[in-house]
Design an enzyme around this catalytic site. Structure first.
Site, mmCIF file in Angstrom:
data_model
loop_
_atom_site.group_PDB
_atom_site.id
_atom_site.type_symbol
_atom_site.label_atom_id
_atom_site.label_comp_id
_atom_site.label_asym_id
_atom_site.label_seq_id
_atom_site.Cartn_x
_atom_site.Cartn_y
_atom_site.Cartn_z
ATOM 1 N N HIS A 188 0.850 -1.199 0.000
ATOM 2 C CA HIS A 188 0.000 0.000 0.000
ATOM 3 C C HIS A 188 0.884 1.246 0.000
ATOM 4 O O HIS A 188 1.686 1.446 0.902
ATOM 5 C CB HIS A 188 -0.927 0.004 1.221
ATOM 6 C CG HIS A 188 -2.123 -0.880 1.031
ATOM 7 N ND1 HIS A 188 -3.317 -0.679 1.681
ATOM 8 C CD2 HIS A 188 -2.313 -1.957 0.240
ATOM 9 C CE1 HIS A 188 -4.190 -1.610 1.308
ATOM 10 N NE2 HIS A 188 -3.598 -2.399 0.444
ATOM 11 N N TYR A 217 -9.497 5.625 6.983
ATOM 12 C CA TYR A 217 -9.747 6.001 8.382
ATOM 13 C C TYR A 217 -10.819 7.091 8.349
ATOM 14 O O TYR A 217 -10.623 8.133 7.723
ATOM 15 C CB TYR A 217 -8.475 6.549 9.035
ATOM 16 C CG TYR A 217 -7.413 5.502 9.275
ATOM 17 C CD1 TYR A 217 -6.556 5.080 8.257
ATOM 18 C CD2 TYR A 217 -7.254 4.924 10.541
ATOM 19 C CE1 TYR A 217 -5.577 4.120 8.485
ATOM 20 C CE2 TYR A 217 -6.262 3.963 10.774
ATOM 21 C CZ TYR A 217 -5.437 3.564 9.743
ATOM 22 O OH TYR A 217 -4.471 2.614 9.980
ATOM 23 N N PRO A 227 -4.982 0.876 18.497
ATOM 24 C CA PRO A 227 -4.643 0.372 17.155
ATOM 25 C C PRO A 227 -4.715 1.394 16.023
ATOM 26 O O PRO A 227 -4.365 1.073 14.878
ATOM 27 C CB PRO A 227 -5.671 -0.748 16.936
ATOM 28 C CG PRO A 227 -6.776 -0.453 17.871
ATOM 29 C CD PRO A 227 -6.209 0.276 19.026
ATOM 30 N N LYS A 234 0.451 0.240 15.004
ATOM 31 C CA LYS A 234 1.836 0.182 15.499
ATOM 32 C C LYS A 234 2.165 -1.009 16.410
ATOM 33 O O LYS A 234 3.340 -1.328 16.612
ATOM 34 C CB LYS A 234 2.168 1.482 16.267
ATOM 35 C CG LYS A 234 2.341 2.688 15.379
ATOM 36 C CD LYS A 234 3.667 2.650 14.644
ATOM 37 C CE LYS A 234 3.659 3.427 13.352
ATOM 38 N NZ LYS A 234 3.451 2.626 12.144
ATOM 39 N N TYR A 245 3.645 6.598 10.066
ATOM 40 C CA TYR A 245 2.804 5.455 9.687
ATOM 41 C C TYR A 245 3.648 4.354 9.030
ATOM 42 O O TYR A 245 3.497 3.169 9.345
ATOM 43 C CB TYR A 245 1.681 5.908 8.745
ATOM 44 C CG TYR A 245 0.572 4.883 8.627
ATOM 45 C CD1 TYR A 245 -0.574 4.969 9.413
ATOM 46 C CD2 TYR A 245 0.678 3.806 7.744
ATOM 47 C CE1 TYR A 245 -1.576 4.016 9.331
ATOM 48 C CE2 TYR A 245 -0.319 2.851 7.647
ATOM 49 C CZ TYR A 245 -1.445 2.962 8.440
ATOM 50 O OH TYR A 245 -2.431 2.011 8.359
#
Ligand code: RFL
Ligand code: PHB
Length: 390
Positions: free
Chosen positions: A73, A201, A293, A297, A385
């Site tokens: 991704h 998200y 979450p 991580k 990220y």
């Protein structure tokens, strides 16, 4: 009494990865796990791997299926007030993440361990330690009503948040730091194609939602829920309806519903225990720290702990040097706290907090507006990220 170089407590991803890396370095290990392999594989958890984790899986010789089936991704979407904003990891950092489930990581590591003949005792009960502050601690456990004792050089406490390792550190040595969030995540796994090619998200006024996946045909979705919610009250239909409401209009028609394979509720918490070493006992992964979450991580932090511990143990066994082990806790904790900060920030920015003062809501809105208006801010999100360097 039997003896072994390193006893690893817990056959989750931290314990199994450490076990494989040590085996490839010629260091003998024994893993003690309180559950059965099927139970361990039945826990549906993480889905996103940083490059550092991917690289460790390769060094452990466990990457064949991950490299074939994992989905690369190059970015992720954040949806706020009905608007989609893409964070382009590739453009902002030159890096990417790999979508490959924790269940598969665990399965591959278990298979590799079985193939090399390294011992794992499943359903080992009542693990306890003595002589942690001596050179050769002893680990005790029960299996099939028989008591066992093993002498070792080191113990790796990879037994998760509820394990025995952290609790074995004297209370006057251990310091803990914690934040509990006033909500949880309700997760659903289904064999339906994901609603998008990338993760989304969603900050919605009804609550946070996350659209994730395990493959092109398996979806993983999460909904923010109250801490008092019961899983029995969430039929699949109720879940799909609530998710659909939180999706952007462009995606509502694309959502493919199907029966759940798994459904569970997880509370959200930030937690750190210091130090991560006591005598010959070293904590790694969820045994020492928990992140909510939202930043993906947890598993990746377990992997970076394992990396530092592996390096320290290699230096000890190959060169009789102790600097790596002596510096383990400090090095690991420096990275842990940065991931704690990032996970707390993502969580705070994207969820609805019950009874939040208006001031905080305004700050949350400003945070999001700033993020999407600033390449520097988006880069900061992206580099955290995809994973900070080890
Ligand atoms: P684990 O996986 O909890 O494994 C610990 C093992 O130790 C065993 N054990 C014992 N064994 C012997 N004696 C005892 N007394 C024992 N007590 C416990 C347990 O049975 C278990 O097998 O810890 P580990 O290895 O440190 O791995 C940590 C990860 O599992 C965790 O951080 C992640 O799953 C967190 N997480 C995520 N992490 C990511 O990096 N990316 C993600 O996308 C992500 N998503 C998530 C997540 C966690 C979630 N939940 C449910 C907490 C999504 C969710 C919903
Ligand atoms: C998951 O796919 O389970 C997942 C992905 C990203 C997160 C958390 C969980 O931030």
């Amino acid at each position: 009494m039997k003896s072994v170089s390193v006893v690893i407590i817990g056959a989750g991803p931290a314990g199994l990865l450490l076990g494989q890396l040590l085996q490839t370095s010629g260091i003998e290990t024994l893993i003690l796990e309180q559950r059965s392999p099927d139970y361990v594989l039945g826990r549906i958890r993480a889905g996103v791997l940083e490059q550092g984790t991917v690289s460790l899986m390769r060094q452990a010789g466990c990457a064949e299926r991950m490299d074939k089936e994992g989905l690369v991704h190059h970015g992720t979407a954040l949806m706020v007030k009905g608007q989609m904003h893409r964070i382009d990891f590739q453009d902002l950092t030159g890096s990417s993440v790999l979508v490959y489930g924790q269940t598969e990581v665990t399965r591959d590591l278990m298979a590799a361990r079985a193939a090399c003949g390294a011992p794992t005792i499943y359903e080992a009960e009542d693990v306890s330690f003595s002589g942690l502050d001596t050179e050769n601690p002893i680990v005790r456990y029960r299996k099939d009503r028989m008591e066992h004792q093993i002498r070792c050089d080191f113990i790796a406490g990879c037994d998760g948040f509820h394990g025995v390792s952290r609790r074995s550190i004297p209370a006057n040595v251990l310091k803990t730091y914690e934040r509990v969030y006033p909500f949880g995540w309700l997760g659903l796994l289904s064999d339906t194609p994901p609603v998008d090619d990338e993760l989304i998200y969603i900050n919605d006024r009804r609550g946070f939602a996350l659209c994730s996946m395990r493959s092109h045909s398996r979806s993983r979705y999460y909904l923010q829920c109250g801490l008092d919610e019961k899983i029995e009250d969430w039929s699949d239909e109720r879940f799909w309806d609530a998710l659909q409401e939180r999706l952007p209009a462009t995606h509502q028609a694309r959502l493919v519903r199907g029966p759940s394979i798994e459904k569970s509720i997880a509370p959200l918490r930030s937690f750190v225990a210091e130090p991560m070493r006591y005598g010959q006992l070293f904590l790694a992964g969820d045994a020492a720290h928990i992140v909510p979450p939202t930043g993906a991580k947890g598993l990746n932090l377990a992997a970076s702990d394992v990396y530092y511990l592996w390096q320290g143990l290699k230096e000890f066994y190959h060169h009789r040097q102790t600097e790596g082990l002596d510096g383990y806790a400090v090095k690991a904790l420096a990275r842990v706290w940065k991931a704690e900060r990032f996970s707390w920030w993502m969580t705070t920015m994207l969820h609805q907090f019950p009874d939040q003062p208006v001031f905080e809501t305004k700050i949350q809105q400003a945070e999001l507006a700033y993020l999407f208006s600033s390449r520097a801010a988006m880069t900061a999100l992206a580099e955290n990220y995809v994973g900070l360097p080890y």
